[in-house]
Write a protein that holds these residues in place. Structure first.
Motif, PDB file in Angstrom:
ATOM      1  N   ILE A 220       0.872  -1.164   0.081  1.00  0.00           N
ATOM      2  CA  ILE A 220      -0.154   0.049  -0.115  1.00  0.00           C
ATOM      3  C   ILE A 220       0.806   1.047  -0.012  1.00  0.00           C
ATOM      4  O   ILE A 220       1.690   1.486   1.107  1.00  0.00           O
ATOM      5  N   ARG A 234      -8.605   3.771  -4.501  1.00  0.00           N
ATOM      6  CA  ARG A 234      -7.634   2.645  -4.533  1.00  0.00           C
ATOM      7  C   ARG A 234      -7.261   2.241  -5.967  1.00  0.00           C
ATOM      8  O   ARG A 234      -7.815   1.794  -6.691  1.00  0.00           O
ATOM      9  N   TRP A 252      -9.605  -5.336  -1.929  1.00  0.00           N
ATOM     10  CA  TRP A 252      -9.820  -4.065  -1.704  1.00  0.00           C
ATOM     11  C   TRP A 252     -11.086  -3.290  -2.227  1.00  0.00           C
ATOM     12  O   TRP A 252     -11.518  -2.107  -1.876  1.00  0.00           O
ATOM     13  N   VAL A 259     -11.648  -1.448  -7.149  1.00  0.00           N
ATOM     14  CA  VAL A 259     -10.157  -0.781  -7.308  1.00  0.00           C
ATOM     15  C   VAL A 259     -10.050  -0.192  -8.776  1.00  0.00           C
ATOM     16  O   VAL A 259     -10.534  -0.921  -9.710  1.00  0.00           O
ATOM     17  N   ILE A 292      -1.776  -1.682  -4.079  1.00  0.00           N
ATOM     18  CA  ILE A 292      -2.675  -0.311  -4.557  1.00  0.00           C
ATOM     19  C   ILE A 292      -1.627   0.774  -4.000  1.00  0.00           C
ATOM     20  O   ILE A 292      -1.010   1.052  -3.469  1.00  0.00           O
ATOM     21  N   LEU A 294      -3.062   4.301  -2.453  1.00  0.00           N
ATOM     22  CA  LEU A 294      -3.960   4.857  -1.881  1.00  0.00           C
ATOM     23  C   LEU A 294      -4.058   6.355  -2.242  1.00  0.00           C
ATOM     24  O   LEU A 294      -3.087   6.932  -1.516  1.00  0.00           O
ATOM     25  N   GLN A 350      -9.514   5.173   6.256  1.00  0.00           N
ATOM     26  CA  GLN A 350      -9.405   4.520   5.101  1.00  0.00           C
ATOM     27  C   GLN A 350      -8.311   3.777   4.779  1.00  0.00           C
ATOM     28  O   GLN A 350      -8.289   2.551   4.387  1.00  0.00           O
ATOM     29  N   ALA A 354      -7.902  -0.472   4.490  1.00  0.00           N
ATOM     30  CA  ALA A 354      -7.168  -1.245   3.586  1.00  0.00           C
ATOM     31  C   ALA A 354      -6.069  -2.173   4.085  1.00  0.00           C
ATOM     32  O   ALA A 354      -5.718  -3.228   3.716  1.00  0.00           O
TER      33      ALA A 354
END
Length: 364
Positions: A220, A234, A252, A259, A292, A294, A350, A354
């Motif tokens: 992340i 995401r 996610w 996503v 991902i 973020l 958030q 995640a």
């Protein structure tokens, strides 16, 4: 546990100190990677790394901050809060997931309030194969003289020329032309460099050292500056791989908020090149990788790009009046960090969700 506001910092030196103190409180050893330069206030700069979990863990989650310097105010706050979060740490430990915190990937930019590294490079465009011809970005080449003009604020003629370009090609094309990455103009926006940056080489060493045992790897990477204020989009962070994208969505995504991806045009980011998470494939080929970015919104896209234009102009004009320089720096911070309790609360909640989802995904 600490208060959300306590986890965030207005300057790099304070953010680093909070991160190191959080590591001590968590009983973790922080490994510094000293940067060759000094910060804006003469402070030491470092990419600091802390591993929470077994060194030989087969399931590893990386949580990284500050790829784009000034965006580190957000990511550092998330990391500091997480290190004080007993419930989160117990969640990862109970499921055998080690967590690698990489604080301030680009400490120079973090300290100086810029997106770029000391090499004037956008780190997330720097991971290309420099032994091959570098990608061309012809739309950017045509826009460059307008983007970094001779005077600031821009003249009405300059603004009209950019508005004319956007009217002809569209705002999305403008964003893509400016942000996708370019390798020709060292004084320009989103410059990918001519060689691997210090942060590029240092990060690769971190992965080789700490992710060699991982068989399942999640990442992340925390960013700001795109999308609606406070919303953490995401964005799939990996190669154009349908299986990996499906896995990221399973971990996610939701039907209402899947996503997104730069490859199918669903993300707020344009199709980019030279991306940092290529290192996961290159340095950790033994691991199944899922990641991902973020991305938290701050200001509207055109306002963020205007702040970046001003920052690049200021870097070319150190003789600028103090009040103008201060205003440009303040606008840069505002473009990548919304200094309100509400925004910080959205960021942490958030990110925390995640991270919990990443642990479940790694163990699925």
């Amino acid at each position: 546990m600490i208060g959300i506001g306590e986890a965030f910092s207005p300057r790099y030196a304070q953010a680093r100190q909070k991160f190191l103190q959080a590591c001590v409180s968590a009983g973790l050893a922080a490994l510094p990677h000293a940067h060759p330069g000094k910060g804006r206030d003469g402070e030491e700069l470092s990419m600091d790394v802390a591993l929470d979990g077994a060194a030989d863990a087969e399931r590893l989650l990386i949580v990284s901050s500050g790829c784009h310097g000034v965006e580190g105010h957000c990511g550092s706050g998330v990391q500091v809060f997480a290190l004080h979060d007993a419930e989160w740490r117990e969640k990862a430990r109970a499921q055998g997931v080690a967590v690698l915190y990489v604080h301030a990937l680009n400490p120079h930019g973090f300290s100086y309030g810029r997106r770029v590294t000391q090499e004037k490079v956008d780190l997330n465009r720097n991971f290309v194969d420099f032994s091959k011809p570098l990608p061309a970005n012809e739309p950017y080449a045509k826009l460059h003289p307008l983007l970094v003009p001779e005077s600031w604020p821009p003249t009405p003629e300059n603004e009209a020329a950019i508005e004319k370009w956007i009217a002809k090609h569209g705002a999305e094309a403008y964003q893509a032309a400016v942000t996708s990455g370019q390798y020709q103009f060292e004084d320009g926006l989103f410059f990918g460099g001519k060689a691997p940056a210090w942060s590029n080489k240092t990060l690769r060493g971190v992965l080789r050292r700490h992710a060699a045992s991982a068989r399942r790897l999640a990442w992340i990477d925390l960013h700001t500056g795109l999308g609606p204020n406070g919303l953490g989009e995401r964005i799939f962070a990996g190669r154009d791989d349908k299986a990996a994208y499906a896995r990221a969505n399973a971990w996610w995504g939701t039907p209402a908020a899947p996503v997104t991806s730069i490859y199918d045009g669903s993300s707020s980011a344009a199709l980019l090149r030279g991306l940092m998470w290529d290192t996961a494939h290159q340095e950790c080929p033994q691991a199944e990788y899922t990641g991902i970015a973020l991305e938290y919104g701050t200001l509207p896209m055109l306002e963020v790009l205007a702040a970046l234009r001003a920052d690049h102009w200021l870097h070319k004009h150190p003789e600028a009046p103090a009040d103008l320089a201060d205003g440009i720096r303040a606008r840069m911070l505002e473009a990548f960090y919304t200094d309100t309790d509400a925004w910080r609360g959205q960021v942490v909640s958030q990110a925390r969700q995640a991270m919990f989802q990443a642990v479940d995904g790694l163990c699925s």
